[in-house]
Design an enzyme around this catalytic site. Sequence first.
Site, PDB file in Angstrom:
ATOM      1  N   CYS A  11      36.212  35.419  -3.455  1.00 47.66           N
ATOM      2  CA  CYS A  11      37.197  35.668  -4.510  1.00 47.66           C
ATOM      3  C   CYS A  11      36.474  36.395  -5.647  1.00 47.66           C
ATOM      4  O   CYS A  11      35.440  37.021  -5.408  1.00 47.66           O
ATOM      5  CB  CYS A  11      37.884  34.378  -4.961  1.00 47.66           C
ATOM      6  SG  CYS A  11      36.851  33.219  -5.889  1.00 47.66           S
ATOM      7  N   ASN A  14      33.897  33.171  -7.662  1.00 48.82           N
ATOM      8  CA  ASN A  14      33.415  32.092  -6.805  1.00 48.82           C
ATOM      9  C   ASN A  14      33.425  30.740  -7.508  1.00 48.82           C
ATOM     10  O   ASN A  14      32.539  29.915  -7.323  1.00 48.82           O
ATOM     11  CB  ASN A  14      32.015  32.421  -6.259  1.00 48.82           C
ATOM     12  CG  ASN A  14      31.558  31.513  -5.121  1.00 48.82           C
ATOM     13  OD1 ASN A  14      30.378  31.183  -5.049  1.00 48.82           O
ATOM     14  ND2 ASN A  14      32.450  31.115  -4.242  1.00 48.82           N
ATOM     15  N   CYS A  16      36.938  29.319  -8.206  1.00 46.66           N
ATOM     16  CA  CYS A  16      38.283  28.769  -8.008  1.00 46.66           C
ATOM     17  C   CYS A  16      38.704  28.840  -6.537  1.00 46.66           C
ATOM     18  O   CYS A  16      38.591  27.873  -5.796  1.00 46.66           O
ATOM     19  CB  CYS A  16      39.311  29.486  -8.869  1.00 46.66           C
ATOM     20  SG  CYS A  16      39.059  29.332 -10.648  1.00 46.66           S
ATOM     21  N   ARG A  17      39.187  30.012  -6.120  1.00 47.44           N
ATOM     22  CA  ARG A  17      39.800  30.149  -4.797  1.00 47.44           C
ATOM     23  C   ARG A  17      38.816  30.068  -3.645  1.00 47.44           C
ATOM     24  O   ARG A  17      39.061  29.361  -2.662  1.00 47.44           O
ATOM     25  CB  ARG A  17      40.588  31.457  -4.727  1.00 47.44           C
ATOM     26  CG  ARG A  17      41.782  31.473  -5.668  1.00 47.44           C
ATOM     27  CD  ARG A  17      42.407  32.839  -5.777  1.00 47.44           C
ATOM     28  NE  ARG A  17      41.564  33.728  -6.584  1.00 47.44           N
ATOM     29  CZ  ARG A  17      41.810  34.997  -6.792  1.00 47.44           C
ATOM     30  NH1 ARG A  17      42.862  35.563  -6.226  1.00 47.44           N
ATOM     31  NH2 ARG A  17      41.021  35.724  -7.549  1.00 47.44           N
ATOM     32  N   SER A  18      37.704  30.801  -3.716  1.00 49.76           N
ATOM     33  CA  SER A  18      36.796  30.810  -2.559  1.00 49.76           C
ATOM     34  C   SER A  18      36.096  29.471  -2.337  1.00 49.76           C
ATOM     35  O   SER A  18      35.960  29.049  -1.186  1.00 49.76           O
ATOM     36  CB  SER A  18      35.812  31.976  -2.627  1.00 49.76           C
ATOM     37  OG  SER A  18      35.023  31.952  -3.782  1.00 49.76           O
ATOM     38  N   ASP A 134      45.257  34.209  -8.379  1.00 56.01           N
ATOM     39  CA  ASP A 134      44.171  33.643  -9.174  1.00 56.01           C
ATOM     40  C   ASP A 134      44.745  32.624 -10.154  1.00 56.01           C
ATOM     41  O   ASP A 134      45.524  32.972 -11.035  1.00 56.01           O
ATOM     42  CB  ASP A 134      43.459  34.773  -9.934  1.00 56.01           C
ATOM     43  CG  ASP A 134      42.198  34.313 -10.643  1.00 56.01           C
ATOM     44  OD1 ASP A 134      41.918  33.090 -10.673  1.00 56.01           O
ATOM     45  OD2 ASP A 134      41.481  35.183 -11.158  1.00 56.01           O
TER      46      ASP A 134
END
Length: 188
Positions: A11, A14, A16-18, A134
């Site tokens: 993401c 690195n 939040c999402r990933s 995001d």
Amino acid sequence: MTTRYRVCFVCTGNICRSPMAESVFRARITEDGLDALVEIDSAGTGGWHEGDGADPRTVAVLRAGGYPTAHTARQFRASWFARRDLVIALDAGHLRELRRLAPTPEDAAKVRLLRTYNCGTGPAADPAELDVPDPYYGGFAGFEECLEMIEAACDGLLEAVRAEVTSDAPGPAEPRPGLHRPHHKESA
């Protein structure tokens, strides 16, 4: 298969999402008994948060879902393509950036959008329709929504990676529509 199949989720920063996708997919791989065959990590397209832990809201959502939360942010490097079989982008911007960063066309072919593995999503005319949004600048509900999207897509990704590691087929795991284990969210 003599070497481990390596998957990296990417993401922006690195945090939040990933890391969320990394935790969810690691749990899926472990539940499926493939942890000896598959290695999972994550990174960001940028290095702003290198060395930091995951966003506290990411940690809270993962804990609430029963997922591990240990994480240290890193930036994805072009040299990593040589050591990864599949690079999973969390949105269309990451997809474009990673494909530009890829040293070879074969490396660029390793990059896929996570939600292309979500059964029922189908091919979208606009890759942005498959973004995991995001949540960083929003509230806690955005993190919960991201986790739900990631969980659904990781089920389909598990099917594709399982097929890859249990066969002799080389190359990145392709999305396989129709192979999706239903995810049942437990109520609190």
